[in-house]
Design a protein around this motif. Sequence first.
Motif, mmCIF file in Angstrom:
data_model
loop_
_atom_site.group_PDB
_atom_site.id
_atom_site.type_symbol
_atom_site.label_atom_id
_atom_site.label_comp_id
_atom_site.label_asym_id
_atom_site.label_seq_id
_atom_site.Cartn_x
_atom_site.Cartn_y
_atom_site.Cartn_z
ATOM 1 N N ASN A 155 0.848 -1.181 0.000
ATOM 2 C CA ASN A 155 0.000 0.000 0.000
ATOM 3 C C ASN A 155 0.888 1.237 0.000
ATOM 4 O OD1 ASN A 155 0.824 0.358 2.785
ATOM 5 N ND2 ASN A 155 -0.721 -1.168 3.309
ATOM 6 N N THR A 156 0.290 2.410 -0.107
ATOM 7 C CA THR A 156 1.087 3.632 -0.252
ATOM 8 C C THR A 156 1.911 3.931 0.989
ATOM 9 O OG1 THR A 156 -0.348 4.624 -1.906
ATOM 10 C CG2 THR A 156 0.981 6.126 -0.598
ATOM 11 N N LEU A 157 1.311 4.109 2.140
ATOM 12 C CA LEU A 157 2.105 4.423 3.322
ATOM 13 C C LEU A 157 1.426 3.995 4.611
ATOM 14 C CD1 LEU A 157 4.948 5.653 3.190
ATOM 15 C CD2 LEU A 157 4.017 7.696 4.272
ATOM 16 N N SER A 158 0.706 2.873 4.549
ATOM 17 C CA SER A 158 0.357 2.194 5.783
ATOM 18 C C SER A 158 1.556 1.329 6.131
ATOM 19 C CB SER A 158 -0.924 1.389 5.613
ATOM 20 O OG SER A 158 -1.365 0.878 6.851
ATOM 21 N N ASP A 159 1.363 0.237 6.871
ATOM 22 C CA ASP A 159 2.527 -0.483 7.381
ATOM 23 C C ASP A 159 3.396 -1.086 6.284
ATOM 24 O OD1 ASP A 159 0.375 -2.141 6.899
ATOM 25 O OD2 ASP A 159 0.687 -3.407 8.642
ATOM 26 N N ASP A 160 2.790 -1.606 5.217
ATOM 27 C CA ASP A 160 3.586 -2.183 4.131
ATOM 28 C C ASP A 160 4.421 -1.112 3.437
ATOM 29 O OD1 ASP A 160 2.312 -5.181 3.449
ATOM 30 O OD2 ASP A 160 0.909 -3.795 4.386
ATOM 31 N N GLY A 161 3.781 0.000 3.096
ATOM 32 C CA GLY A 161 4.499 1.083 2.447
ATOM 33 C C GLY A 161 5.570 1.687 3.337
ATOM 34 N N GLN A 162 5.302 1.772 4.636
ATOM 35 C CA GLN A 162 6.310 2.275 5.565
ATOM 36 C C GLN A 162 7.519 1.353 5.586
ATOM 37 O OE1 GLN A 162 4.436 2.886 9.396
ATOM 38 N NE2 GLN A 162 2.776 4.071 8.468
ATOM 39 N N ILE A 172 4.910 -10.176 4.897
ATOM 40 C CA ILE A 172 4.087 -9.182 5.602
ATOM 41 C C ILE A 172 2.692 -9.063 4.984
ATOM 42 C CG2 ILE A 172 6.061 -7.930 6.478
ATOM 43 C CD1 ILE A 172 5.673 -5.877 4.228
ATOM 44 N N GLY A 173 2.266 -10.102 4.293
ATOM 45 C CA GLY A 173 0.917 -10.207 3.761
ATOM 46 C C GLY A 173 0.507 -11.664 3.795
ATOM 47 N N PRO A 174 -0.569 -12.032 3.142
ATOM 48 C CA PRO A 174 -0.918 -13.447 3.008
ATOM 49 C C PRO A 174 0.219 -14.228 2.357
ATOM 50 C CG PRO A 174 -2.752 -12.064 2.380
ATOM 51 C CD PRO A 174 -1.589 -11.140 2.566
ATOM 52 N N MET A 175 0.315 -15.512 2.647
ATOM 53 C CA MET A 175 1.477 -16.303 2.238
ATOM 54 C C MET A 175 1.302 -17.047 0.928
ATOM 55 S SD MET A 175 3.212 -17.775 5.648
ATOM 56 C CE MET A 175 1.910 -17.667 6.861
ATOM 57 N N THR A 176 0.389 -16.596 0.093
ATOM 58 C CA THR A 176 0.087 -17.316 -1.145
ATOM 59 C C THR A 176 1.293 -17.433 -2.058
ATOM 60 O OG1 THR A 176 -2.049 -16.188 -0.942
ATOM 61 C CG2 THR A 176 -1.725 -17.594 -2.862
ATOM 62 N N ASN A 177 2.020 -16.349 -2.265
ATOM 63 C CA ASN A 177 3.191 -16.392 -3.152
ATOM 64 C C ASN A 177 4.228 -17.399 -2.665
ATOM 65 O OD1 ASN A 177 2.188 -14.375 -4.842
ATOM 66 N ND2 ASN A 177 3.330 -12.746 -3.840
ATOM 67 N N ILE A 178 4.498 -17.377 -1.362
ATOM 68 C CA ILE A 178 5.527 -18.265 -0.815
ATOM 69 C C ILE A 178 5.063 -19.714 -0.866
ATOM 70 C CG2 ILE A 178 6.899 -18.790 1.237
ATOM 71 C CD1 ILE A 178 6.651 -15.820 1.988
ATOM 72 N N ALA A 179 3.788 -19.960 -0.596
ATOM 73 C CA ALA A 179 3.257 -21.322 -0.676
ATOM 74 C C ALA A 179 3.367 -21.862 -2.099
ATOM 75 C CB ALA A 179 1.809 -21.348 -0.204
ATOM 76 N N ASN A 223 -1.844 0.679 16.204
ATOM 77 C CA ASN A 223 -0.812 -0.346 16.342
ATOM 78 C C ASN A 223 0.173 -0.250 15.186
ATOM 79 O OD1 ASN A 223 -2.269 -1.224 18.537
ATOM 80 N ND2 ASN A 223 -3.063 -3.060 17.549
ATOM 81 N N VAL A 224 1.350 -0.799 15.414
ATOM 82 C CA VAL A 224 2.366 -0.915 14.375
ATOM 83 C C VAL A 224 2.553 -2.403 14.103
ATOM 84 C CG1 VAL A 224 4.790 -0.523 13.819
ATOM 85 C CG2 VAL A 224 3.475 1.253 14.994
ATOM 86 N N TRP A 225 2.591 -2.761 12.820
ATOM 87 C CA TRP A 225 2.615 -4.176 12.459
ATOM 88 C C TRP A 225 3.865 -4.557 11.656
ATOM 89 C CZ3 TRP A 225 -1.955 -1.219 11.813
ATOM 90 C CH2 TRP A 225 -3.001 -1.525 12.681
ATOM 91 N N ASP A 226 3.798 -4.416 10.355
ATOM 92 C CA ASP A 226 4.779 -5.029 9.456
ATOM 93 C C ASP A 226 6.208 -4.556 9.670
ATOM 94 O OD1 ASP A 226 2.610 -6.311 8.380
ATOM 95 O OD2 ASP A 226 2.506 -5.076 6.575
ATOM 96 N N THR A 227 6.389 -3.299 10.059
ATOM 97 C CA THR A 227 7.745 -2.763 10.158
ATOM 98 C C THR A 227 8.561 -3.438 11.260
ATOM 99 O OG1 THR A 227 6.811 -0.954 11.469
ATOM 100 C CG2 THR A 227 7.209 -0.525 9.130
ATOM 101 N N LEU A 228 7.890 -4.124 12.184
ATOM 102 C CA LEU A 228 8.632 -4.843 13.217
ATOM 103 C C LEU A 228 9.478 -5.963 12.615
ATOM 104 C CD1 LEU A 228 6.005 -5.177 16.108
ATOM 105 C CD2 LEU A 228 7.505 -3.260 15.551
ATOM 106 N N THR A 229 9.035 -6.533 11.491
ATOM 107 C CA THR A 229 9.801 -7.618 10.870
ATOM 108 C C THR A 229 11.160 -7.118 10.392
ATOM 109 O OG1 THR A 229 8.861 -7.256 8.650
ATOM 110 C CG2 THR A 229 7.699 -8.785 10.118
ATOM 111 N N LEU A 230 11.191 -5.922 9.860
ATOM 112 C CA LEU A 230 12.444 -5.365 9.352
ATOM 113 C C LEU A 230 13.392 -5.027 10.495
ATOM 114 C CD1 LEU A 230 14.001 -4.408 6.833
ATOM 115 C CD2 LEU A 230 12.909 -2.175 7.122
ATOM 116 N N ALA A 231 12.859 -4.465 11.563
ATOM 117 C CA ALA A 231 13.696 -4.176 12.728
ATOM 118 C C ALA A 231 14.299 -5.464 13.279
ATOM 119 C CB ALA A 231 12.883 -3.463 13.795
ATOM 120 N N TYR A 232 13.494 -6.500 13.389
ATOM 121 C CA TYR A 232 13.991 -7.783 13.889
ATOM 122 C C TYR A 232 15.068 -8.333 12.965
ATOM 123 C CZ TYR A 232 14.197 -12.523 15.707
ATOM 124 O OH TYR A 232 14.656 -13.700 16.246
#
Length: 375
Positions: free
Chosen positions: A38-45, A176-183, A295-304
């Motif tokens: 998305n533009t600048l929600s958690d994925d875009g951030q 950081i989204g549904p896992m369809t591509n990876i599956a 809440n903050v979601w997806d960006t935690l994965t990058l920090a980790y």
Amino acid sequence: MKRWSVMLACLTGLAGCNGTHVTDNPGPPKIIVDSDYNTLSDDGQLGVMAAQLQATGQVKVLGITVVSGNQWLKQGVADALKSVERLGIDKQVGVYAGANYPLSHDFATVQRELAEYPGGDGYLGAWSKPEPQSESDLVAPPDGFATHTQVQSKSAVDFIVETVKQNPGEVSLLAIGPMTNIALATSQHPEIVPLIKQIIYMGGAIDVPGNTTPTAEFNWWFDPQAASMVLRLPIPQVVIPLDVTNTVKMDAAVYQRVAHDPTKQTIITQLFKQLNGYGFDGKNGFETNPGYATNVWDTLTLAYLIDPTFATQTTQRWVDVDSSYGANDGKSTGYATSPPAGLQKMTVVQRFDNARFFDLYVDLLTRPVPVKLAG
């Protein structure tokens, strides 16, 4: 048994796989961002933060693979194309279109399931709006569509497969989204499984209620079959579930640091203010509601990814997802003992160093744009 033994040997670097020895690489972590963009929600951030970390040599973003989830695929691709163009990384980071539909859910099933088992916030993501049939159905980001950046001709699945093979033991997937591509990538080409370095998810709700439904977190609810498949793969996996994201809240003070620092005004801070200050409905946000927080979601994965010590509390669990129709469809469960057959232990993050994380978050979101790439 022999096949899985070889795969596990490859994973630990003790044996070659298809003639390739898997070794540690001393360079920056190589990542594929698999996202319902998305533009600048958690994925875009996360896209902004990853680009800034790449500029300082802390990560190497190999590509962005897009999947339907928060938005339908076409809209997510359009937002991702504008994102890399806006950031000035469009020549270095390609955007790849992936799965438009989940493996299991369809609209009729979703409607019936939520009607029979109401609760949660009822967030449906892409299902809540008509699927765009052409470019004319897409909604432009506030600063317009990409003007010269095109989606790559290679599919997201092919890109994941080929990139992992070209970089054995080096590629981390930020899911950081549904896992369809990876599956799809791992089921169609199981030979890549032992070559993936790790998967770090934002998904699931282990010991807390769900959000979309009373039991299910959105990313894993959108395609529970895909989540169930990927969680069973013998790959090192880290789960950042609602258990921790519920405790990492952006309040007005953090918002002000991003949106209102007069010395750090960029197109990113302007968009951040527009979309978070007034809400995605244009009515409810930090500028209009004094008590607003999110809440903050997806960006935690990058920090980790760049520093696992951001996680101040973790546990080891066997994690599974219910992929059967019913009240618990998409529900994730963490087993401390006696797991169902086929699962593996993984790291589940329970708490984050919030103050330290928000220092990183504010810093990366307020750096100059376009991004000045390293080298």
